[in-house]
Design an enzyme around this catalytic site. Structure first.
Site, mmCIF file in Angstrom:
data_model
loop_
_atom_site.group_PDB
_atom_site.id
_atom_site.type_symbol
_atom_site.label_atom_id
_atom_site.label_comp_id
_atom_site.label_asym_id
_atom_site.label_seq_id
_atom_site.Cartn_x
_atom_site.Cartn_y
_atom_site.Cartn_z
ATOM 1 N N ASN A 10 37.613 40.394 28.982
ATOM 2 C CA ASN A 10 36.225 40.362 29.456
ATOM 3 C C ASN A 10 36.155 41.260 30.687
ATOM 4 O OD1 ASN A 10 33.676 39.805 30.381
ATOM 5 N ND2 ASN A 10 34.154 37.715 31.081
ATOM 6 N N TRP A 11 35.601 42.454 30.473
ATOM 7 C CA TRP A 11 35.578 43.422 31.580
ATOM 8 C C TRP A 11 34.455 43.142 32.580
ATOM 9 C CZ3 TRP A 11 36.373 48.685 28.557
ATOM 10 C CH2 TRP A 11 37.726 48.794 28.206
ATOM 11 N N LYS A 12 33.575 42.218 32.252
ATOM 12 C CA LYS A 12 32.442 41.918 33.139
ATOM 13 C C LYS A 12 31.699 43.220 33.484
ATOM 14 C CE LYS A 12 35.214 38.126 34.807
ATOM 15 N NZ LYS A 12 35.328 37.012 35.718
ATOM 16 N N HIS A 104 29.432 31.977 29.460
ATOM 17 C CA HIS A 104 30.409 32.207 30.535
ATOM 18 C C HIS A 104 29.908 31.546 31.809
ATOM 19 C CE1 HIS A 104 32.900 34.267 33.490
ATOM 20 N NE2 HIS A 104 33.729 34.524 32.497
ATOM 21 N N GLU A 106 29.816 32.498 34.733
ATOM 22 C CA GLU A 106 28.983 33.364 35.586
ATOM 23 C C GLU A 106 27.549 33.411 35.072
ATOM 24 O OE1 GLU A 106 31.599 36.766 35.438
ATOM 25 O OE2 GLU A 106 33.091 35.616 36.572
ATOM 26 N N GLU A 176 37.520 27.436 30.248
ATOM 27 C CA GLU A 176 37.753 28.189 31.483
ATOM 28 C C GLU A 176 37.350 27.330 32.680
ATOM 29 O OE1 GLU A 176 37.611 32.660 30.799
ATOM 30 O OE2 GLU A 176 35.537 32.053 30.961
ATOM 31 N N GLY A 182 38.954 34.220 38.341
ATOM 32 C CA GLY A 182 38.916 35.263 39.359
ATOM 33 C C GLY A 182 39.457 34.829 40.714
ATOM 34 N N SER A 222 42.443 33.313 35.524
ATOM 35 C CA SER A 222 43.592 33.928 36.188
ATOM 36 C C SER A 222 44.836 34.007 35.300
ATOM 37 C CB SER A 222 43.886 33.208 37.511
ATOM 38 O OG SER A 222 42.784 33.341 38.402
ATOM 39 N N GLY A 243 39.928 38.166 32.453
ATOM 40 C CA GLY A 243 39.066 39.023 33.249
ATOM 41 C C GLY A 243 39.890 40.080 33.971
ATOM 42 N N GLY A 244 40.188 39.824 35.237
ATOM 43 C CA GLY A 244 40.828 40.821 36.109
ATOM 44 C C GLY A 244 42.060 41.483 35.525
HETATM 45 C C1 PEP Z 1 36.855 35.331 32.915
HETATM 46 O O1 PEP Z 1 36.024 35.951 33.545
HETATM 47 O O2 PEP Z 1 36.530 34.843 31.830
HETATM 48 C C2 PEP Z 1 38.173 35.171 33.499
HETATM 49 C C3 PEP Z 1 38.993 34.316 32.947
HETATM 50 O O3 PEP Z 1 38.471 35.941 34.596
HETATM 51 P P1 PEP Z 1 39.913 36.047 35.345
HETATM 52 O O4 PEP Z 1 40.939 36.268 34.274
HETATM 53 O O5 PEP Z 1 39.774 37.201 36.259
HETATM 54 O O6 PEP Z 1 40.123 34.747 36.035
#
Ligand code: PEP
Length: 265
Positions: A10-12, A104, A106, A176, A182, A222, A243-244
């Site tokens: 997930n590149w956001k 999500h 966010e 999640e 994040g 994470s 994500g990251g």
């Molecule tokens: C996400 O945004 O779904 C996520 C899991 O981000 P991260 O891996 O950066 O925690």
């Protein structure tokens, strides 16, 4: 039950078309000659979907390109019309989108998406034969307040309201914990496994044991190359939403490699 693990990036709001091209070229060259027993999905921002579709589906000369599925990060719950800023499911289909991330944290926290809205989006996605990656998860305050199970129960029950068992078969759930997204703080494998087992039991209550044992439940929060193996070794964890650590081709690949060697198939 054999469940194919699914690793989704997930590149956001990161990577426009040219950065998408750089990532995909590098990722595909690293993937060359390797065959992982899992599904690989990339969810770029909307504006990078045409570039990703072009790179993966029209550049047939690129080996392994077919192994990657495209996801959107959101979709409208409406078909078409006066919804400024929105993107419909049919528009997504034009770019070979197979999956769509819905619910999500966010979207829930920043854009106020409710369980009812998320439910409407899941239905709309299924009408267009898109596969929802349906995100759920508790905040730290909810966990510390002993509300983990009630929060997950509401999110699952309301999010899947009036979804048929047939449609459920094309839905992936992403657990999640909001406090792990994040932040660099990962749920311990025990915390993650317990939550996943609970979510699977909720699906069993709603759809029966067979459907529950078939549904894939990803962990997100994470995930990194150095914790993927331990998390994916848990019996109820079927991949990751990342994500990251999925912004760099090498780190995304290492998560897939370390995680898919551990996942129960
Ligand atoms: C996400 O945004 O779904 C996520 C899991 O981000 P991260 O891996 O950066 O925690």
């Amino acid at each position: 039950m054999n469940r194919k693990p699914i690793f989704a990036a997930n590149w956001k709001m990161n990577k426009g078309a040219s950065e998408t091209e750089d990532f995909v070229k590098s990722f595909l060259s690293k993937l060359q000659g390797q065959d992982f027993p899992c599904e690989i999905v990339i969810a770029p921002p909307f504006v990078s979907l045409p570039k990703l579709a072009d790179l993966l589906h029209t550049a047939t000369a690129v080996q392994n390109a077919h192994a990657i599925q495209i996801a959107a990060q959101n979709c409208s719950q409406f078909d078409a019309g006066a919804y400024t800023g929105e993107i419909s499911v049919l528009m997504l289909r034009e770019f070979f989108v197979h999956y769509v991330i819905l619910g999500h944290s966010e979207r829930r926290a920043i854009y106020g998406e409710t369980d009812a809205v998320i439910n409407a989006k899941i239905k709309k996605a299924r009408e267009a034969n898109l596969k929802p990656i349906f995100c759920i998860g508790e905040t730290l305050a909810e966990r510390e307040g002993g509300k983990l199970e009630s929060v997950l129960r509401t999110q699952v029950t309301e999010g899947l309201k009036d979804i048929s068992e047939k449609d459920l078969a094309d839905i992936v759930i992403a657990y999640e914990p909001v406090w792990a997204i994040g932040t660099g703080v990962t749920a311990t494998s025990q915390q993650a496994q317990d939550a996943h087992a609970f979510v699977r039991s909720l699906v069993a209550e709603l759809y029966g044991q067979d459907a529950a044992s078939r549904i894939r439940i990803q962990y997100g929060g994470s995930v990194k190359p150095n914790n993927a193996a331990e998390l994916m070794a848990c019996p109820d964890i079927d991949g990751a939403l990342i994500g990251g650590a999925a912004l760099e081709p090498q780190s995304f690949l290492e998560i897939i490699r370390n995680g898919s060697s551990q996942s129960e198939e």
